[in-house]
Write an enzyme that holds these catalytic residues in place. Structure first.
Site, short mmCIF file in Angstrom:
data_model
loop_
_atom_site.label_atom_id
_atom_site.label_comp_id
_atom_site.label_asym_id
_atom_site.label_seq_id
_atom_site.Cartn_x
_atom_site.Cartn_y
_atom_site.Cartn_z
N PHE A 1 0.85 -1.19 0.00
CA PHE A 1 0.00 0.00 0.00
C PHE A 1 0.88 1.24 0.00
O PHE A 1 1.63 1.48 0.95
CB PHE A 1 -0.91 -0.02 1.22
CG PHE A 1 -1.82 1.18 1.34
CD1 PHE A 1 -2.54 1.64 0.25
CD2 PHE A 1 -1.98 1.82 2.56
CE1 PHE A 1 -3.39 2.73 0.37
CE2 PHE A 1 -2.83 2.91 2.69
CZ PHE A 1 -3.53 3.37 1.59
N GLY B 1 1.88 12.22 5.80
CA GLY B 1 1.81 11.06 6.67
C GLY B 1 0.45 11.01 7.34
O GLY B 1 -0.52 10.53 6.78
N SER B 2 0.38 11.58 8.55
CA SER B 2 -0.91 11.65 9.23
C SER B 2 -1.92 12.46 8.43
O SER B 2 -3.11 12.16 8.41
CB SER B 2 -0.74 12.26 10.63
OG SER B 2 0.04 11.42 11.45
N ARG C 1 14.81 -16.39 37.97
CA ARG C 1 15.89 -15.53 38.45
C ARG C 1 15.89 -15.46 39.98
O ARG C 1 14.86 -15.17 40.60
CB ARG C 1 15.74 -14.12 37.87
CG ARG C 1 16.73 -13.10 38.36
CD ARG C 1 18.14 -13.42 37.98
NE ARG C 1 19.03 -12.28 38.23
CZ ARG C 1 20.35 -12.36 38.26
NH1 ARG C 1 20.96 -13.53 38.05
NH2 ARG C 1 21.08 -11.29 38.47
N GLN D 1 12.42 -4.03 32.71
CA GLN D 1 12.73 -3.72 34.11
C GLN D 1 12.76 -4.99 34.97
O GLN D 1 13.64 -5.16 35.82
CB GLN D 1 11.69 -2.75 34.67
CG GLN D 1 12.08 -2.09 35.98
CD GLN D 1 13.20 -1.08 35.80
OE1 GLN D 1 13.55 -0.71 34.67
NE2 GLN D 1 13.80 -0.65 36.89
N GLU E 1 -0.83 2.81 11.11
CA GLU E 1 -2.30 2.71 11.14
C GLU E 1 -2.91 3.88 11.92
O GLU E 1 -3.98 3.77 12.50
CB GLU E 1 -2.75 1.38 11.76
CG GLU E 1 -2.38 0.15 10.96
CD GLU E 1 -3.26 -0.05 9.73
OE1 GLU E 1 -4.28 0.65 9.60
OE2 GLU E 1 -2.91 -0.91 8.91
N THR F 1 -1.30 7.44 14.16
CA THR F 1 -0.57 7.65 15.41
C THR F 1 -1.53 7.72 16.61
O THR F 1 -2.74 7.91 16.45
CB THR F 1 0.22 8.96 15.37
OG1 THR F 1 -0.71 10.06 15.29
CG2 THR F 1 1.17 9.01 14.18
N SER F 2 -0.96 7.58 17.79
CA SER F 2 -1.79 7.71 19.00
C SER F 2 -2.48 9.05 19.05
O SER F 2 -3.64 9.16 19.51
CB SER F 2 -0.92 7.52 20.25
OG SER F 2 -0.49 6.18 20.37
#
Length: 393
Positions: A129, A137-138, A276, A344, A371, A373-374
């Site tokens: 695509f 972009g966006s 661990r 972490q 797909e 952005t946030s």
């Protein structure tokens, strides 16, 4: 966007067999080859062939055209299983399962469906695509690539950027500005462009932060001539609408992948916390480690619950775009948190390439970008609520 083509689900026994087969494929073939994919920056061809044989390229193509014709809920379950391993594997099929086939399925002419869908469903041809550009972009409506009418054909000129699967594509769905003087989305058409069209040139494969084995690169069009009959649906100026129709399904798919990846990371974190030892006992015995595991499991569970809910509503034709955006936003942000906690929990080992979590930490970062952005998802969610409350935007 409301689902405009509801399909019947598989019978439960057949779908259970498919899902179980994919689960085994992931555990027995894909996960054991993750290090190889990372090292070679490529998915082995024999695995791609096995994906063809399993029918993974045809997940969303109707059975009439050689595909499996899965509902959104069924597709989400398969995407979840594929999310539990390196994202490069799913990326091989992603652009074909998504707009590569669905744009043609929803808006294509009968001739376009008959010509292209069987080849895409079988994996004989991989779709790509081509929307994003150096300056678009966006804000996809700002695309600058031109398609100039020349008799019964169009001449395509411009550059597309970060195009997934371009190096292995047999065809491109190309968004180009075909209507002179028509600004914004209304001037854009979607073209089916065979990859061997004269005038198409590929750039070098991009070097990325993560997702080794996925292939993206620039695609340059220099007077690439495409028949007018290759406009999806045969009507110019509707390309952006076609792309928007596919977005909800694509975003649910990516959300399911994120939920699957969260599940895998929780599994890796729990295993390490049991194995661990520090201060004479397993680190999982320490409450602060338990807190991180609990937070990650909660994020993973919430993500998958949202995916299942919105996929089921999509399948019955509800208008779910705002909730799809909420699901994509939550699930992809959540997997970032889960990956961070996994590193972490592993401590210094989590920063080392020997352990899987370092790799996933890099891989999941992209999910918050493609797909939509946030920040785009936040805008969709908020605007939907504000419009419902009577605010004109």
């Amino acid at each position: 966007m409301q689902n405009s083509y509801p399909v019947m689900p598989m019978d439960s026994e057949t779908f259970s067999l498919l899902r179980d087969t994919v689960q085994r494929f992931v555990s027995e073939r894909l996960i054991p080859n993750e290090d190889r994919v990372e090292h070679d920056d490529a998915v082995p061809e024999e695995i791609i062939q096995e994906m063809r044989e399993l029918g993974l390229f045809g997940l969303t193509v109707p059975e009439d055209y050689g595909g499996l014709g899965l509902t959104m809920s069924e597709e989400a379950q398969i995407a979840f299983e594929l999310g539990r391993t390196a994202p490069a594997y799913r990326s091989v099929i992603g652009t074909t399962v998504g707009i590569g086939s669905q744009g043609i399925m929803m808006d294509g002419t009968p001739e376009q469906k008959a010509e292209w869908l069987p080849r895409l469903a079988s994996g004989e041809m991989i779709a790509s695509f081509a929307l994003t550009e150096p300056g678009a972009g966006s804000d996809a409506a700002s695309i600058a690539m031109t398609a100039t009418k020349d008799g019964e054909a169009y001449r395509l000129n411009g550059t597309k950027r970060f195009i997934t699967n371009a190096p292995r594509a047999g065809m491109f769905t190309v968004m180009a500005r075909s209507e002179p003087g028509v600004a914004g989305a209304a001037g854009v058409s979607a073209f089916i462009v065979p990859a061997d069209t004269q005038g198409i040139r590929l750039g070098a494969i991009d070097k990325k932060m993560g997702q080794k084995g996925t292939m993206t690169c620039d695609v340059m069009f220099d007077d690439a001539i495409v028949p007018a009959a290759n406009i999806i649906g045969g009507v110019p100026g509707r390309g952006f609408k076609t792309a928007m129709k596919v977005l909800d399904r694509g975003r649910i798919h990516i959300s399911a992948v994120a939920a699957g990846m969260s599940d895998r990371l929780v599994e890796e974190s729990v295993r390490y916390a049991v194995e661990r030892k520090q201060f004479g006992q397993a680190i999982g015995a320490f409450q602060l480690v338990q807190g991180m595991i609990a937070d990650s499991r909660t994020d993973a569970y919430a993500s998958w619950t949202m995916v299942k809910d919105v996929a089921a509503r999509f399948d019955v034709g509800e208008k779910v775009s705002a909730d799809v955006a909420a699901t994509k936003y939550f699930a992809t942000e959540a997997v970032g948190r889960v990956a961070d906690r996994a590193v972490q929990i592993h401590g210094g080992a989590g920063y080392m390439a020997e352990y899987k979590v370092e790799r996933f930490y890099r891989d999941v970062r992209l999910l918050r970008i493609y797909e939509g952005t946030s920040q785009i998802q936040q805008t969709i969610i908020a605007k939907a609520l504000l419009r419902d409350a009577g605010l004109t935007l």
